[in-house]
Design a protein around this motif. Structure first.
Motif, mmCIF file in Angstrom:
data_model
loop_
_atom_site.group_PDB
_atom_site.id
_atom_site.type_symbol
_atom_site.label_atom_id
_atom_site.label_comp_id
_atom_site.label_asym_id
_atom_site.label_seq_id
_atom_site.Cartn_x
_atom_site.Cartn_y
_atom_site.Cartn_z
ATOM 1 N N ASP A 194 61.397 -16.236 13.591
ATOM 2 C CA ASP A 194 61.344 -16.744 14.945
ATOM 3 C C ASP A 194 62.291 -17.938 15.018
ATOM 4 N N PRO A 215 57.143 0.123 13.616
ATOM 5 C CA PRO A 215 58.249 -0.604 12.987
ATOM 6 C C PRO A 215 57.818 -2.010 12.590
ATOM 7 N N LEU A 216 58.291 -2.442 11.428
ATOM 8 C CA LEU A 216 58.046 -3.787 10.942
ATOM 9 C C LEU A 216 59.400 -4.460 10.840
ATOM 10 N N TYR A 217 59.645 -5.389 11.725
ATOM 11 C CA TYR A 217 60.942 -6.019 11.802
ATOM 12 C C TYR A 217 61.034 -7.190 10.832
ATOM 13 N N ASN A 218 62.121 -7.228 10.088
ATOM 14 C CA ASN A 218 62.392 -8.369 9.221
ATOM 15 C C ASN A 218 63.125 -9.412 10.046
ATOM 16 N N GLY A 219 62.748 -10.628 9.881
ATOM 17 C CA GLY A 219 63.421 -11.673 10.640
ATOM 18 C C GLY A 219 62.530 -12.885 10.792
#
Length: 82
Positions: free
Chosen positions: A23, A17-21
């Motif tokens: 830090d 999974p490649l999470y968009n977001g």
């Protein structure tokens, strides 16, 4: 691409999974966003656009939509384009 080939590729190279977001710790603000700072009342609906002012981004369509909203059902609304 056939389903068989797709499943074979997935077997050889499983996907992660490649999470968009972002830090959130990188963007800690010392002051809160206050409505009073922009002259907004508590009962006003705020439409915020944060993006490049470019025709390809749909800014013209956004302005048209805001005009329709403010004339129809959202009488107490403002748009903020920083």
């Amino acid at each position: 691409m056939s389903l068989l080939l797709l499943n074979f590729i997935r077997y050889l190279q499983p996907t992660l999974p490649l999470y968009n977001g972002i830090d959130k710790t990188l963007y800690i603000q010392k002051s809160d966003w206050k409505r009073e700072r922009f002259g907004l009342k508590n009962n006003e609906t705020v439409i915020l656009y944060a993006g490049r002012l470019d025709q390809g981004k749909g800014v013209i369509e956004l302005m048209d939509a805001v005009t329709l909203l403010t004339s129809a059902s959202f009488k107490n609304s403002d748009i903020i384009i920083p």
